[in-house]
Design an enzyme around this catalytic site. Structure first.
Site, mmCIF file in Angstrom:
data_model
loop_
_atom_site.group_PDB
_atom_site.id
_atom_site.type_symbol
_atom_site.label_atom_id
_atom_site.label_comp_id
_atom_site.label_asym_id
_atom_site.label_seq_id
_atom_site.Cartn_x
_atom_site.Cartn_y
_atom_site.Cartn_z
ATOM 1 N N ASP A 101 0.823 -1.207 0.000
ATOM 2 C CA ASP A 101 0.000 0.000 0.000
ATOM 3 C C ASP A 101 0.862 1.264 0.000
ATOM 4 O O ASP A 101 2.063 1.229 0.299
ATOM 5 C CB ASP A 101 -0.958 0.008 1.186
ATOM 6 C CG ASP A 101 -0.234 -0.105 2.529
ATOM 7 O OD1 ASP A 101 0.831 -0.753 2.590
ATOM 8 O OD2 ASP A 101 -0.726 0.447 3.530
ATOM 9 N N GLU A 161 -0.738 -1.893 5.207
ATOM 10 C CA GLU A 161 0.136 -1.849 6.383
ATOM 11 C C GLU A 161 0.059 -0.497 7.079
ATOM 12 O O GLU A 161 0.198 -0.404 8.299
ATOM 13 C CB GLU A 161 1.579 -2.141 5.983
ATOM 14 C CG GLU A 161 2.523 -2.320 7.169
ATOM 15 C CD GLU A 161 3.007 -1.006 7.778
ATOM 16 O OE1 GLU A 161 3.220 -0.957 9.004
ATOM 17 O OE2 GLU A 161 3.166 -0.009 7.029
ATOM 18 N N GLU A 162 -0.172 0.549 6.293
ATOM 19 C CA GLU A 162 -0.041 1.908 6.803
ATOM 20 C C GLU A 162 -1.204 2.372 7.677
ATOM 21 O O GLU A 162 -1.035 3.292 8.483
ATOM 22 C CB GLU A 162 0.098 2.894 5.628
ATOM 23 C CG GLU A 162 1.344 2.692 4.780
ATOM 24 C CD GLU A 162 2.620 3.133 5.468
ATOM 25 O OE1 GLU A 162 2.547 3.575 6.626
ATOM 26 O OE2 GLU A 162 3.692 3.020 4.846
ATOM 27 N N ARG A 200 17.782 -7.153 14.911
ATOM 28 C CA ARG A 200 17.782 -7.112 16.368
ATOM 29 C C ARG A 200 16.770 -8.126 16.885
ATOM 30 O O ARG A 200 15.668 -8.230 16.340
ATOM 31 C CB ARG A 200 17.437 -5.728 16.902
ATOM 32 C CG ARG A 200 17.622 -5.606 18.428
ATOM 33 C CD ARG A 200 17.231 -4.216 18.921
ATOM 34 N NE ARG A 200 17.436 -4.089 20.366
ATOM 35 C CZ ARG A 200 18.544 -3.682 20.939
ATOM 36 N NH1 ARG A 200 19.591 -3.353 20.186
ATOM 37 N NH2 ARG A 200 18.654 -3.597 22.256
ATOM 38 N N HIS A 245 7.731 8.528 4.670
ATOM 39 C CA HIS A 245 6.519 9.348 4.756
ATOM 40 C C HIS A 245 6.793 10.821 4.422
ATOM 41 O O HIS A 245 5.968 11.677 4.716
ATOM 42 C CB HIS A 245 5.831 9.229 6.118
ATOM 43 C CG HIS A 245 5.341 7.851 6.431
ATOM 44 N ND1 HIS A 245 4.285 7.615 7.284
ATOM 45 C CD2 HIS A 245 5.743 6.629 6.011
ATOM 46 C CE1 HIS A 245 4.081 6.312 7.382
ATOM 47 N NE2 HIS A 245 4.969 5.690 6.613
#
Length: 395
Positions: free
Chosen positions: A80, A138-139, A177, A364
Site C-alpha cells: 500500500d 500496512e499503513e 535485532r 513518509h
C-alpha cells in the site's frame, strides 16, 4: 542452490527495478489497492504455484510447494501507499494525485515478485513450502496483517520473515535485532467540552481551550513521571482543533494524538494514566469529555533464535552487495508485521536504501526515495534465508 539463486536474481535486477517503477507510478491507498492486487495476481498467472486472492481484503497469498517434506516458511511484502503528494520529480513519479509510495512498499513488492518467480523456477531444490504474503494496508489501522491472519494466511506456517528497506540507512547495510524491535501503538481522539461565552465575560463561561491546554501539558507527565526511566514511551498531540473567533470563548475543543510504547505493560500503563488525567481535569475544570482511545499495532517482537539464524545465515553467505551486517537499536515507528510475530516465531529486519548521492529523506516524506540497488540486496538476503531455512534448527 544458494549460488544458483543469487545468479538468477542478478540476471533479473533490471526487471525488479522496472516493476518497482511501475508500482511507484501507480500507488493506491490502504484498503483501496484493487489494481495493485490484480497486478500481483496476474504476475503469477501460468506459474507453478497456488495463488489465493482477496485474503483479508486485497491480500494475495502464494504457496510454493516443493512436494517434499519440510517446514513452511512465510515471507511477507506489503504493497500500500500513503496520502502524500509526491515532490521527488522522478520520471516515474506518482500518476495518482495526492497518493505516493513514500515508504518503500513498491520496492518490497518488486523484489518479492521476482524472488518468488525464481523460487518457483527452483522449487525442486526446496523442501517443504514457501508461502508468499503480499499484504495490503500496512499503513492504516487496523492494518492488513490481522485480516489476512483471520482469513488463514498462517495456516500451516511455522515461521515468518519480513524486510523493510530504509532510506536513512546506507545502501549495503543490513540491520537486525532480537526481541522488541518496533513500538506498539495507540491512537486517540478526545473532545473536551465546557461552556461557550463572550470573551469579555469569562466568568459566565467555562473555557474548553484552557482545559485542553492543561491536558496537553499534563499527559506529558505520564512519560516523565509515571514511566520507569528505562522504559520507552511517547505521547504526541498531533491535532488541536480550537479555531474560533478572537472574542468568543469556545465551548468545545477536539484533539487527536498518537501513543507509542516498547512493551505491552507500558502501553497499558499509559492508557490508564491517560484516562486518570482526563477524569482529574473533568473535576478540576468542570468540563466533560468524550474519548475514543484505540490500541492497534502491538509491539513487534523478533524471535531470538530465528533472528540469530537470520544474522548468521547472511554473514555466512558473503553476499558481495552487503557491506555491513549490524545489530541495530529498536526502531520508533510501529509495524503491523507485529501481528504475524504474535502468532508465529518471526523476524523482521532492515535493508539500507540510502540514495547514492547521500541525500535522504525519511519515510513518509514527499521527497522520499530509495536507492534501487537495495532491491537486489533485499531479494538476495531473503533468498539466502529461504535457501538456508531447511538447515534451521530451533532450540
Amino acid at each position: 542452490m544458494r549460488q544458483q539463486l543469487m545468479a538468477k536474481l542478478e540476471a533479473k535486477q533490471d526487471r525488479i527495478i522496472e516493476i518497482r517503477r511501475y508500482l511507484h507510478a501507480h500507488p493506491e491507498l490502504s484498503f483501496q489497492e484493487e489494481n495493485t492486487a490484480r497486478y500481483i495476481a496476474d504476475f503469477y498467472e501460468g506459474k507453478d504455484c497456488d495463488v489465493k486472492t482477496n485474503i483479508g481484503g486485497h491480500g494475495v497469498v502464494v504457496t510454493i510447494d516443493s512436494g517434499k517434506p519440510g517446514r513452511t516458511l512465510a515471507i511477507r511484502a506489503d504493497f500500500d501507499a500513503l496520502p502524500i503528494t509526491e515532490e521527488t520529480g522522478l520520471p516515474f513519479a506518482s500518476e495518482n494525485p495526492g497518493v505516493m509510495h513514500a515508504c518503500g512498499h513498491d520496492g518490497h513488492t518488486a523484489y518479492m515478485l521476482i524472488l518468488a518467480e525464481t523460487l518457483i523456477e527452483m522449487k525442486e531444490q526446496l523442501t517443504g513450502k514457501i508461502v508468499v504474503l503480499h499484504q495490503p494496508a500496512e499503513e492504516t489501522p487496523p492494518g492488513g496483517a490481522i485480516a489476512m491472519i483471520r482469513d488463514g494466511c498462517l495456516d500451516g506456517v511455522d515461521h515468518v520473515l519480513g524486510i523493510h528497506v530504509m532510506s536513512t540507512m546506507p545502501t549495503g547495510e543490513v540491520a537486525y535485532r532480537e526481541g522488541a524491535i518496533q513500538t506498539g501503538r495507540a491512537a486517540f481522539k478526545v473532545k473536551i467540552a465546557g461552556r461557550g461565552g463572550h470573551g469579555s465575560s469569562p466568568h459566565m463561561a467555562n473555557d474548553a481551550i484552557v482545559a485542553a491546554s492543561e491536558f496537553v501539558l499534563a499527559v506529558q507527565t505520564i512519560i516523565s513521571r509515571r514511566l520507569n526511566p528505562f522504559d520507552v514511551g511517547s505521547i504526541t498531540i498531533g491535532s488541536f482543533d480550537g479555531k474560533g473567533s478572537f472574542n468568543v470563548i469556545k465551548d468545545a475543543v477536539e484533539l487527536e494524538g498518537d501513543v507509542r510504547a516498547m512493551t505491552e505493560e507500558t502501553r497499558v500503563l499509559i492508557e490508564k494514566e491517560f484516562r486518570r488525567i482526563l477524569d482529574g481535569l473533568a473535576k478540576m475544570f468542570g468540563i466533560t469529555y468524550d474519548l475514543d482511545y484505540k490500541n492497534d499495532y502491538p509491539v513487534l517482537m523478533n524471535d531470538e533464535n530465528l533472528t540469530a539464524f537470520v544474522a548468521s545465515s547472511l554473514q555466512d553467505a558473503n553476499i558481495p552487495e552487503i557491506t555491513t551486517i549490524v545489530r541495530c537499536e529498536p526502531q520508533p515507528p510501529s509495524e503491523d508485521f507485529a501481528y504475524y510475530a504474535k502468532e508465529r516465531p518471526s523476524s523482521f529486519f532492515y535493508v539500507g536504501a540510502m540514495p547514492a548521492n547521500g541525500v535522504c529523506y525519511p519515510h513518509h516524506h514527499p521527497k522520499f526515495d530509495i536507492n534501487e540497488a537495495s532491491l537486489l540486496i533485499a531479494a538476495k538476503a531473503m533468498g539466502t534465508l529461504v535457501a538456508d531455512y531447511g538447515d534451521y534448527k530451533e532450540e
